[in-house]
Design a protein around this motif. Sequence first.
Motif, mmCIF file in Angstrom:
data_model
loop_
_atom_site.group_PDB
_atom_site.id
_atom_site.type_symbol
_atom_site.label_atom_id
_atom_site.label_comp_id
_atom_site.label_asym_id
_atom_site.label_seq_id
_atom_site.Cartn_x
_atom_site.Cartn_y
_atom_site.Cartn_z
ATOM 1 N N THR A 1 0.842 -1.181 0.000
ATOM 2 C CA THR A 1 0.000 0.000 0.000
ATOM 3 C C THR A 1 0.885 1.242 0.000
ATOM 4 O OG1 THR A 1 -1.785 -1.128 1.161
ATOM 5 C CG2 THR A 1 -1.694 1.265 1.364
ATOM 6 N N ARG B 1 -4.624 7.214 0.131
ATOM 7 C CA ARG B 1 -3.956 5.919 0.241
ATOM 8 C C ARG B 1 -4.499 5.019 -0.860
ATOM 9 N NH1 ARG B 1 -5.356 4.734 5.238
ATOM 10 N NH2 ARG B 1 -3.404 5.447 6.194
ATOM 11 N N SER C 1 -4.404 0.825 -2.424
ATOM 12 C CA SER C 1 -4.044 -0.566 -2.204
ATOM 13 C C SER C 1 -3.028 -1.033 -3.240
ATOM 14 C CB SER C 1 -5.304 -1.437 -2.262
ATOM 15 O OG SER C 1 -5.882 -1.374 -3.561
ATOM 16 N N THR C 2 -2.547 -2.241 -3.037
ATOM 17 C CA THR C 2 -1.479 -2.761 -3.885
ATOM 18 C C THR C 2 -1.866 -2.818 -5.362
ATOM 19 O OG1 THR C 2 -2.227 -4.993 -3.383
ATOM 20 C CG2 THR C 2 -0.423 -4.113 -2.046
#
Length: 115
Positions: free
Chosen positions: A33, A50, A52-53
């Motif tokens: 992340t 932010r 996520s992967t």
Amino acid sequence: QVRLVESGGGLVQPGGSLRLSCAASGFTFSAYTMSWYRQAPGKERELVARISTNGVATNYADSVKGRFAISRDNAKNTLYLQMNSLKPDDTDVYYCRAVIPLDYWGQGTQVTVSS
């Protein structure tokens, strides 16, 4: 070694746009992340966005929702922040962050919104 290098900051008029980039190296970028933070002089560093992967999940600070968009290109090991409808209150130094699991930060890029 881990490196995070931000770019794309500058001076922009209110209502304008900028796209920040964060070039990552030294770790498996696609496995973590990633986040953007910002900080004004004398204030706490605050989370902006932010991701996520795989880029599917994102979250934003209330102050930037609907104006900023975080994205990533795992093939290029690069994190982005598209900033639209910029306001003077968005004037800050912007940092990218990776927790892998140690905490890594870039050097920051200055964004100034002023007429």
